[in-house]
Scaffold this motif. Sequence first.
Motif, short mmCIF file in Angstrom:
data_model
loop_
_atom_site.label_atom_id
_atom_site.label_comp_id
_atom_site.label_asym_id
_atom_site.label_seq_id
_atom_site.Cartn_x
_atom_site.Cartn_y
_atom_site.Cartn_z
N GLY A 68 -20.52 5.88 50.04
CA GLY A 68 -20.27 6.84 49.23
C GLY A 68 -19.07 6.41 48.48
N PRO A 69 -18.12 6.20 48.88
CA PRO A 69 -16.72 5.75 48.24
C PRO A 69 -17.06 4.66 47.36
CG PRO A 69 -16.26 6.14 50.47
CD PRO A 69 -17.49 6.31 50.29
N ARG A 70 -17.80 3.75 47.59
CA ARG A 70 -18.14 2.43 46.96
C ARG A 70 -18.97 3.03 45.70
NH1 ARG A 70 -19.68 -1.71 51.66
NH2 ARG A 70 -17.74 -2.64 52.18
N ASN A 71 -19.85 3.89 45.84
CA ASN A 71 -20.59 3.99 44.51
C ASN A 71 -19.75 4.83 43.60
OD1 ASN A 71 -23.05 3.26 45.22
ND2 ASN A 71 -23.57 5.31 46.48
N TYR A 72 -18.59 5.34 44.15
CA TYR A 72 -17.60 5.89 43.12
C TYR A 72 -16.54 4.86 42.83
CZ TYR A 72 -19.72 10.41 43.56
OH TYR A 72 -20.60 11.21 43.44
N LYS A 73 -16.80 3.44 42.78
CA LYS A 73 -16.07 2.44 42.22
C LYS A 73 -14.78 2.38 42.76
CE LYS A 73 -19.69 2.09 38.86
NZ LYS A 73 -19.85 3.10 37.84
N LEU A 74 -14.25 3.00 44.09
CA LEU A 74 -13.04 2.77 44.46
C LEU A 74 -12.72 1.05 45.02
CD1 LEU A 74 -12.93 5.81 46.89
CD2 LEU A 74 -12.12 5.65 44.54
N GLU A 75 -11.30 0.81 44.79
CA GLU A 75 -11.08 -0.46 45.17
C GLU A 75 -11.35 -0.63 46.75
OE1 GLU A 75 -9.40 -2.97 43.54
OE2 GLU A 75 -10.01 -1.89 41.87
N GLU A 76 -11.54 -1.92 47.18
CA GLU A 76 -12.03 -2.28 48.46
C GLU A 76 -11.09 -1.58 49.31
OE1 GLU A 76 -15.17 -2.48 48.92
OE2 GLU A 76 -14.94 -2.89 51.29
N GLU A 77 -9.76 -1.86 49.28
CA GLU A 77 -8.78 -1.22 50.10
C GLU A 77 -8.86 0.11 50.15
OE1 GLU A 77 -4.71 -2.13 48.62
OE2 GLU A 77 -5.43 -4.31 48.07
N ASP A 78 -8.91 0.92 49.20
CA ASP A 78 -9.17 2.45 49.39
C ASP A 78 -10.08 2.77 50.18
OD1 ASP A 78 -6.96 2.97 47.79
OD2 ASP A 78 -7.98 2.81 45.87
N VAL A 79 -11.47 1.95 49.84
CA VAL A 79 -12.73 2.39 50.69
C VAL A 79 -12.35 2.12 52.12
CG1 VAL A 79 -14.97 1.35 51.07
CG2 VAL A 79 -14.10 1.39 48.84
N GLU A 80 -11.66 0.99 52.33
CA GLU A 80 -11.32 0.71 53.98
C GLU A 80 -10.63 2.21 54.62
OE1 GLU A 80 -9.94 -3.14 54.87
OE2 GLU A 80 -9.55 -2.53 56.89
N ARG A 81 -9.49 2.35 53.67
CA ARG A 81 -8.73 3.27 54.08
C ARG A 81 -9.49 4.67 54.44
NH1 ARG A 81 -6.02 6.56 51.36
NH2 ARG A 81 -6.45 5.24 49.30
N ARG A 82 -10.44 5.15 53.44
CA ARG A 82 -11.11 6.22 53.54
C ARG A 82 -11.95 6.11 54.75
NH1 ARG A 82 -13.27 9.25 48.45
NH2 ARG A 82 -11.28 9.35 47.31
N VAL A 83 -12.65 5.07 54.99
CA VAL A 83 -13.66 4.91 56.04
C VAL A 83 -12.87 5.00 57.36
CG1 VAL A 83 -15.27 3.18 57.37
CG2 VAL A 83 -15.16 3.39 54.77
N MET A 84 -11.69 4.44 57.59
CA MET A 84 -11.02 4.34 58.74
C MET A 84 -10.55 5.83 59.07
SD MET A 84 -11.86 1.85 60.02
CE MET A 84 -11.24 2.21 61.70
N GLN A 85 -9.99 6.63 57.86
CA GLN A 85 -9.60 8.03 58.07
C GLN A 85 -11.13 8.86 58.47
OE1 GLN A 85 -8.05 9.12 54.37
NE2 GLN A 85 -6.06 8.46 54.74
N ALA A 86 -12.07 8.74 57.96
CA ALA A 86 -13.10 9.54 58.33
C ALA A 86 -13.44 9.21 59.66
CB ALA A 86 -14.05 9.15 57.24
N LEU A 87 -13.68 8.01 60.04
CA LEU A 87 -14.06 7.57 61.34
C LEU A 87 -13.16 8.19 62.55
CD1 LEU A 87 -15.47 3.95 61.08
CD2 LEU A 87 -16.74 6.04 61.34
N GLU A 88 -11.72 8.12 62.15
CA GLU A 88 -10.76 8.56 63.05
C GLU A 88 -10.98 10.35 63.23
OE1 GLU A 88 -7.04 7.12 61.96
OE2 GLU A 88 -7.96 4.93 62.65
N LYS A 89 -11.03 10.86 62.02
CA LYS A 89 -11.17 12.30 62.06
C LYS A 89 -12.32 12.73 63.14
CE LYS A 89 -10.66 16.41 60.51
NZ LYS A 89 -9.40 17.03 60.77
N VAL A 90 -13.62 12.24 63.04
CA VAL A 90 -14.50 12.37 63.85
C VAL A 90 -14.43 11.57 65.16
CG1 VAL A 90 -16.05 12.96 61.93
CG2 VAL A 90 -16.21 10.71 63.22
N GLY A 91 -13.44 10.98 65.44
CA GLY A 91 -13.12 10.29 66.93
C GLY A 91 -14.11 9.17 67.18
N ILE A 92 -14.80 8.30 66.05
CA ILE A 92 -15.38 7.09 66.22
C ILE A 92 -15.04 5.59 65.81
CG2 ILE A 92 -17.57 8.60 67.20
CD1 ILE A 92 -18.60 7.72 64.39
N PRO A 93 -13.71 5.47 65.59
CA PRO A 93 -13.31 4.54 64.77
C PRO A 93 -14.02 3.20 65.84
CG PRO A 93 -11.35 5.27 65.81
CD PRO A 93 -12.43 6.39 65.91
N HIS A 94 -14.00 3.39 66.92
CA HIS A 94 -14.43 2.09 67.76
C HIS A 94 -15.88 1.69 67.54
CE1 HIS A 94 -15.20 5.89 69.86
NE2 HIS A 94 -16.13 5.08 70.80
#
Lengths: 268, 349, 276
Positions: free
Chosen positions: C105-131
Motif C-alpha cells: 500500500g505505502p509503495r503505491n502511494y509512492k513514499l520513499e523507501e525509508e518511509d515505507v520501511e518505517r510504516r511497515v515496521m510500525q504496523a507490524l509492531e502494532k499488531v505484534g508480529i514484527p518477527h
Amino acid sequence: MSNMINSLSNMRLLDDLARKETFIHRIHPLIKLLTTVVYLTVVVSFERYEIIGLLPFIFYPILIFAFAELPVAPILKMILLIEPFIIGIGILNPLFDHSKVLFGGIAISKGWVTFLSILIKCSLTVTASILLIATTGMDRFAVALRMLKIPKIFVLQILLTYRYISVLIEEVSRMIRAYSLRAPGQKGLKWSAWGSFAGQILLRTFERAERVYQAMNLRGFTGEYYTGDIAKLSFKDLAYFAAWSLFFIIARIYNIPVLIGSLFTGVI
Amino acid sequence: MMHMADALISPAVGGTMLATTAGVAAYSIKKLQNELDEKKIPLMGVMGAFVFAAQMINFSIPGTGSSGHLGGGMLLAILLGPYAGFLTMASILLIQALFFGDGGLLAFGCNVFNLGFYTCFIAYPFIYKWFTRKGITSKRIFAGSMASALVALQLGAFSVVLETLLSGKTELPFEKFVLLMQPIHLAIGIVEGLVTAAIITFVWRARPDILEKAANEEAFGNISMKKVLTALSIAVVVVGGLFSWFASANPDGLEWSIEKTAGTAELEAPDGIHETLSEIQSKTALLPDYDFKASENEKTAGQAENAWPAVNAGTSVSGIVGGALTLALAVFTGWVIMLIKRRKIKTTA
Amino acid sequence: MSHHKIEVRNLYFSYPDGHKAIKNMSFSIYHGESIGIIGANGAGKSTLLMLLMGVYFPDGGEVLVGDVRVTKKTLPMIRQRLGMVFQDPDDQLFMTTVYEDVAFGPRNYKLEEEDVERRVMQALEKVGIPHLKDRAPYKLSGGEKRSAAIASVLSMQPDVLIMDEPTSGLDPKSRRRVIDLLKSFEHTKIITSHDLDMVLETCKRIIVIKKGEIAADGTAVDILSNEDLLNSCGLELPLSLQKCPVCGTSKGKFGYIHEKIVVDKEAKKELRLTRE
C-alpha cells in the motif's frame, strides 16, 4: 492426490531453504541467475558423446550444497523424482543406435554413451535450476528478473501465481478428498465429473481473483507495480560470477579429468 | 504435452527460442497495457495458479485404463484472451522449471513457444474463434475446443521434433521421430480438447459473462476461412523452408532424436509401436532422401568413432582414471566444507 | 472534526441480476466511534462495505467520507482514509512475504523507501508480529494471518478501519488476541460479524440490517439484549447474554454488561440476591 502434496511440500521446502543466510544466499540474485545460465549453457554445449569432460561440472552443485548448507537428501530426492522421466527419454537412444564404440578396451554401443551423456547433462542442469531457487527464493528471483528489464507487471503476475499455487493446491486437494471419500476405490476422477469438478474450482478462482483485485485496489493499486529498492552489485558478486565463469570455460576447453588421468597413468 | 529439457537442446536453439518468446511476451505485455484493464493482472496470477493445480487432477479415460490431465494452454487462451493467456502460460512454465526442474531455464523459450504460442496465437484466434464466430453454443464450444487443441498439439509436437533435431543431441531419424510424436499427440490432443470443452461448457452455463467478456476483447474473431488457410499455408512454407535449409546445411542434424516422446507421461508407447513404426517408415519412406543419408551415416560410423576425441585406447584409460579422481575430489571437497561448517556451528553454539 | 465523519444518505444498490441488496439506507458515523454491523447471511452487510469503500457505486443516494462524496475521481483520496480488512486473509495477503505485503500500500502511494520501511515496521509492531516480517503467508497460523492482514491496512495509516468478519475461523486464543487488538485501536471502526459476543465487546453502537434495510440502530447493550429484535432479524442473543444452560440463571460471562442492563431496569439488588 499424493503428487499434489509432494509438489506443495517440495515448493515449501525450497522456499524455506531460500531464507537461510549463508554467503551463497547473500550473493546478488542476478549474479546467481547469470552464473546458472552460464553453467547450463556450457554443460549443454558439450556434444552428445561427451561423458568424461562433463564430470568437473559436478563441482558446482557440490560446492553450492556445501556452502549454502543445503540438506542433500531431500533435494536429491526431488532430482531423482525427475530421473525416471529422463531415463524414459534417453533409453530410446540405445534402442536405435547400435553402432559400437571402444571405451577403455570395452566395446559399448554408442546409443548407451549418448544415453549416459544425456543422463549426466540432465542431472546437472536440473540440479542447477533447483539450487538456484533453493538459494535465492522467488522474491529475490523476481528482483533479478526486474534487473533484466522484464516488465514489472509480468513480474507481479509471476509472483501472484507463485503465491496462489499453495492456496489453490490446498483447495483442490480438499475437494479431491471430499470426492474420494464418496467414491472409494476410484483411481482419479470419473471422466464425467471432471468438467463440473474443475469448473467449480475455476469459478471460485474467478471470484477469488475479483477479491484479490479489490484488496489490491483498495491499497492503491492502479495497474503499476512499485517495488522496493534493488540492492546494487558489489565487488564480491562480480568476483563470484567471474570465478565460476572462468572455471566453467576452462573445464569446457580442457578435458580436466583426462589431464589429471594422464598425470597419474603417465600416458601423454 | 511434454516439456523440452535443458539437456536436450543446444545453446543456439535455446537462445533463439528464448529470444522469440521474449519478443512475443513483450508484444503481449504492450497489448495488455493498452487495454488498461488492471483487473486482469490478479486474474492472470490466480488463473496461473489454478491451471497449475488443475494439472494435478487426474481423471480416468474411459475404456483405456489410463489417466489424463489438463495442459491448460487452450483453456487460458479462451478464458483470458491470447495475450494474457500466453503470459500466464509463461509464468506457469517458469515456476515449473525453477521448482521442479520440469523443462528448464535454457529450454524455457522452447516450452513457452510450444505450449503457449500455438494455443494462444494460432489455434485460438484462427480456429476456436472461427467455430464460435456466430455466438456460443455448447456444440460450438466442443467443436472449437477439440479442433484447436488438436491443431495446437500437433504444431507443438512438431516443434519439439524440430527443436530436438536442430540441437543434435540425440540420434534418430526424423521420420521415426515424427511418426511417433504426431500420433501420440493426436491422442493427447483429443484428451486436451475434451477436457477444455468440458470446463469451458461448465463455465459458460454458470457464468456466461466470463466467456462473453473474453470473446469481446479480441477484434480478430471474424476472420474468413480463406485467411486462415492462407496464414496456415504461409506458416507451413516458412517452417518447411527453414527445415530443408537446415537439413541441407547440416547433415549431422539428420541424426534426429526421439527421446522426448517416451517422456510423455500421459501416454507411454508400448515397445511394439517402435517396431511397427519403423516398418511402416521403411515401407513408405516418407522422405527417401533422408533415409538414404541416414543409412549412409551408418556406413561411415567407423569414421565417426575416430572423430570422437576421447575414444582412443590411450586417452580413454586416463579419462576413466581422471574422471574417477575428479568425482572423488569433488565429493571430498564438499564433505570437507560441510565438516568445517558444522564445526563452526558447534563452536559458536 | 467533520472530515472524519462518514455519512450514508438514502443509499440504494441493486446487483446486475436485479437483486435489490440495499434499500434506502441512511446513517452517520462520527470520529472515534466503533460500530458493529450485524445481520443474517445475505442481509447486505458486505454490499454495504463495498459501497463504503467505493468498490461498488450506488444506484441512488450517496456516501460521504468527510465532506467528500465517494466517486471514481475521489477514490484514491478516500481509500487512503479508509482501510478495509477482508474476511479471508488469503485474499488480502497476495504478496510472497509479510513485509512485501504490508509495504504494498505505502509503495503505491509512492513514499520513499525509508518511509515505507518505517510504516511497515510500525504496523507490524502494532499488531505484534514484527518477527514474522520475512515469513511467507502460507507459513502463518490463522491468527497470524489475520494480524498480518490488519497490518497491511494499518501501514496505509487510515482514519477508519473497516473489518469484515475479523474473528471468523480463529481458535479461541487467536480470537481473543484479535479482539484485544481491535479494542486497542483508536481509529473509527466499522466491524461486520456474526460473532455477536465479539461485537458486544468491541463496539459501542450497533446497526442491524435486515433484507437491505436498517432494522435498528442503537447502543450495543440495548440492541444485543433485545431478544425479539435479534430473533426477527435471523440472529440470536450473544452467548454471554443467554441464560446459563446449567442453572438457568441469566448471569452471563460478561457480568458487567449484564449488570448494566439490570441497572437500567433498576433491578440490581435482585440480581445480587440471586447471585448469593
